[in-house]
Scaffold this active site. Structure first.
Site, short mmCIF file in Angstrom:
data_model
loop_
_atom_site.label_atom_id
_atom_site.label_comp_id
_atom_site.label_asym_id
_atom_site.label_seq_id
_atom_site.Cartn_x
_atom_site.Cartn_y
_atom_site.Cartn_z
N GLU A 180 41.71 -102.96 15.61
CA GLU A 180 41.21 -102.18 14.48
C GLU A 180 39.78 -101.84 14.82
O GLU A 180 38.95 -102.73 14.95
CB GLU A 180 41.36 -103.02 13.19
CG GLU A 180 41.12 -102.23 11.93
CD GLU A 180 39.65 -102.23 11.54
OE1 GLU A 180 38.91 -101.33 12.00
OE2 GLU A 180 39.26 -103.13 10.80
N CYS A 236 34.15 -101.54 8.08
CA CYS A 236 35.04 -100.57 8.74
C CYS A 236 35.40 -99.45 7.79
O CYS A 236 35.75 -98.35 8.21
CB CYS A 236 36.34 -101.22 9.16
SG CYS A 236 36.13 -102.68 10.14
#
Lengths: 524, 524
Positions: free
Chosen positions: B265, B302
């Site tokens: 990720e 993120c």
């Protein structure tokens, strides 16, 4: 229908290239009618661009609409009638009974995915309802479900001209997931490919599917496939074929600026373990069944049992003798292509030249492209010292490995690389005494069989036709059975959506009545 | 507990290497107590070999047994008490409230996976019963379920020293799936890592889990991670971090003789679309919420919204003005590491030097490692012509894109690469008029939000924290929520097995009472 030898760019036919090739009758080596034109870059681009455009429409078709499309594909394949059967027989050398059986399997596969779509629960709908009064922070409404990845490239196999080709399991599962498909036709049966492509295009038109939901490109060189897999508009790849071919596509896809998943099923040697009780009880019967399994279809199956492991014993000697007699009495048949035949011949020669490998028997060889049965034997410790002995020889060949005791058998199991299947033959007592063997083999394969043979892959919900590398490039996947659809979808989450804007699968009152995970509980 | 700075090779501590490093207080730049010793090759090998050995035992632990392990991990983390909170605050510069909140999230995650294991249906059990009298061939009994892949390597993130680190979502989901874990500790918070490792090892001992079910290796160079991912005994990788780091691990894993899945990720820019009605109705409120979201935690998430797209209008001008004022009034805080601060500074400089990018505002900068808020603006057509403007600047920065009309906004949406999230703010009327925007964005992200902000990722069943490349290396996966467990398992098929030899999940009388797909029908 007259074959035209053209590429299908969606519903349009195109043959702009200069390279042509023919389907070949493997029994006679003769060219069959119609020259097929290899796709050029511009045609590949059009096919993918049409697929991308079609995706915008196709991804939002309901399960029922996609199911109707798949059902009509099956009908249209049947409607091709004898022309399909005759062309497939001519291009592959396979007998008519095998081709009609495979046609039924191909149609059945389409119809099975249609039932999955109509039922609808495959999308893994998940709903976590809002908790406005949660402390310290409220929870908003969060829902998710599987959505299609985008256009998929499919590479068929030569050994199943229908069931693993243009309308095979990869195409069926990708279309079911909601992904347009661009097929790279297999050059070993281009006419069969064209007929089936025509059936799919007709079905798409009849059921109102967008132009570009299906395309097919011809190619005899590697360039067409590599260009297709490298195209930015392709989002996943399904492949059935050799380790070399599958790995090359995997590497090309991994090198992309945006890597994509490659589901390459690359075959395996499918080890069969025969435990002492079973050998004593039915060695003769097992030799007959094994012979039937490894010579079936001239041994040209991914699940062909190419490795048999059993303890040295008097009973094993009888088994070996019986198998030797059966192999020597075997008739040969034409293999699918001269390339496969040459590779088989090479594999047999290489195996027979390995130290400690005994060439037990070979069947009659009628010459030409015929593949004859071959039986080899070696000792367990020799097998353990030479990794080449585990490699697949694609064709009717099997290697018997004599083990001295259970610990050597377990050592062999522990050292196996990935395979599609592993099989254990044993009496009830054998199995109870060999739980460790089962436990080890479970880590090595996609499918573990007891008292059966790996050839004959059932198309059903629980099937896994996959396995750890080098059986496939993605051990999490299956290319046969309804779970194959998962390969072409990804979970997408919708947070705080008004009910009207949610897909039907996620709407509050569950209009499709599918099974969903609601606040952690499975219910309809 | 006194920190020792050693690697955990299963339950043993080891520090054979010569390279040492320290945790650093990012607010002061000072070394914190205890030198940490980078793992050497021999230690990496021992950790993986222990994991492989532990796998043989751990994979056969029942769901209830694994659940107990996860629950006790949560308890042991809490039992670390203030020592954990203080060390994490010192190593990251994050405030105590944030760390205690994150501790709760980390524990909650473990306990949520424990409930999934106790319920048991996650294994996707499928049963197709035998049909002995089927024509032309009988069907044998075929069953399948998800089984663990094998030892997993986990790379934590610097920005969540607990929830995405040693006992974070990757570790929790891999352990839940039945996979031993080897963590590469993040060098930005090595002391926090050691404390949590100790908690996991204690939990493993207390619940009778095999030595090697968990290991942790320190490393400040890339060598440790690369060696770990390249090790034949590692079967999958979980990673949270930068695009460069994630791609390097993906490439290393893809180059292996036997490639393995990498779930990296790698963050994203999380575009936010504000539609005209919403802008008119609540532009001021949105500017405050946006400012809160993109400066939260010094922008080190993120899911930080780094891109805001709205039509040029009087209302948008007011929104911009309000946001400018908020940014100028922002205070700065220390970023997690000097490396992150330097990268942020570089990203801001690069963005401000791009043609057509206006530097609207910046917040106060207290110097040192502090990251100050930054606001930029550009025109839609400029954004479309410069792909660099879509790239993530990790930190409190956002870029406003002025679009002239709907068609330009749709063009921008169509040209986006993959992101973790996309957000739309709109009135009911806006949303009805912009269904195409929703439809396009669905293809670009893992999570689509309406009238919310992407920061704050709920840990639940329906969450998707993932998305198409470059948000992740595998768009089919999520690293947050219970579906994360699927990443570390593969379907294994058992054909013609005696009931007694089947896993409990597949036994005929369903002793665990889980939801199963029996002959195509979901039932308990």
């Amino acid at each position: 229908m007259q074959l035209q030898g053209k590429n299908y760019l969606g519903n349009e036919k195109s043959a702009l290239g200069a390279n042509t090739f023919y389907g070949i009758n493997p029994s006679t080596g003769e060219n069959l009618e119609t020259a097929f034109t290899e796709a050029i870059e511009g045609e590949i681009n059009i096919a993918v661009e049409k697929a991308e455009k079609a995706f915008k429409v196709y991804k939002n078709k309901s399960g029922a609409e996609k199911a109707a499309f798949l059902d009509v594909i099956a009908d249209e394949i049947l409607a091709l009638g004898d022309a399909l059967v005759q062309r497939a027989c001519a291009e592959t050398g396979l007998p008519e009974g095998r081709i009609t059986g495979e046609r039924g399997r191909t149609m059945g596969q389409m119809k099975l995915f249609a039932t999955v779509l109509r039922e609808g629960s495959w999308v893994d709908a998940r709903i976590d309802e809002a908790i406005p009064d949660r402390q310290p922070l409220p929870r908003v409404d969060i829902r998710s479900m599987l959505r299609p990845l985008g256009p998929v490239a499919v590479f068929g196999a030569s050994n199943f001209p229908l069931a693993f080709s243009v309308a095979g399991g990869d195409t069926a599962s990708a279309l079911a997931a909601g992904c347009p498909v661009v097929v790279k036709a297999h050059p070993a049966h281009p006419g069969t490919c064209e007929l089936v492509a025509e059936a799919i295009v007709n079905a798409a038109k009849k059921t109102g599917m967008p132009d570009g939901v299906f395309s097919m490109l011809h190619g005899i060189s590697h360039e067409v496939g590599t260009a297709l897999v490298s195209h930015n508009g392709i989002h996943a790849v399904g492949f059935t074929g050799s380790l070399g071919g599958g790995r090359a596509l995997f590497d090309a896809a991994s090198r992309r600026a945006n890597p994509i998943p490659v589901y390459a099923e690359m075959g395996s040697t499918n080890p069969v373990f025969i435990l002492p009780g079973a050998m004593a009880e039915k060695g003769e019967e097992l030799s007959q069944q094994l012979h039937g399994s490894f010579t079936l279809g001239v041994g040209q199956f991914c699940t062909n049992p190419g490795l048999v492991i059993a303890h040295e014993s008097e009973e094993t000697k009888s088994f070996k003798k019986s198998l030797t007699n059966l192999v020597e009495a075997s008739n040969s048949s034409a293999m699918l292509t001269s390339g496969i035949h040459d590779a088989f011949d090479g594999g047999v020669k290489e195996l027979s030249s390995q130290q400690g490998v005994e060439y037990l028997a070979k069947g009659a060889d009628a010459g030409g492209n015929h593949g004859n049965a071959n039986l080899f034997a070696t000792e367990g410790k020799n097998f353990l010292s030479n990794t080449l002995l585990e490699e697949e020889v694609f064709g009717p060949s099997t290697l018997l490995v004599n083990t001295s005791d259970n610990s050597e058998m377990l050592e062999i199991a522990r050292n196996l690389h990935g395979h599609l299947t592993a099989t254990i033959h044993g009496t009830e007592e054998d199995l109870v005494n060999n739980k460790e063997l089962i436990d080890i083999l479970e880590e090595k394969v996609g499918r573990l069989l007891i008292n059966g043979f790996p050839t004959g892959v059932e198309v059903c919900h629980a099937m896994v036709h996959g396995g750890p590398y080098p059986a496939t490039t993605d051990s999490r996947s299956t290319s046969v059975g309804t779970k194959a659809i998962d390969r072409f979808a990804r979970q997408v989450c919708y947070q705080n959506f008004p009910d009207a804007l949610l897909p039907d699968e996620l709407k509050q009152d569950n209009p499709l009545q599918i099974m969903r995970l609601v606040n952690g509980e499975k219910k309809r």
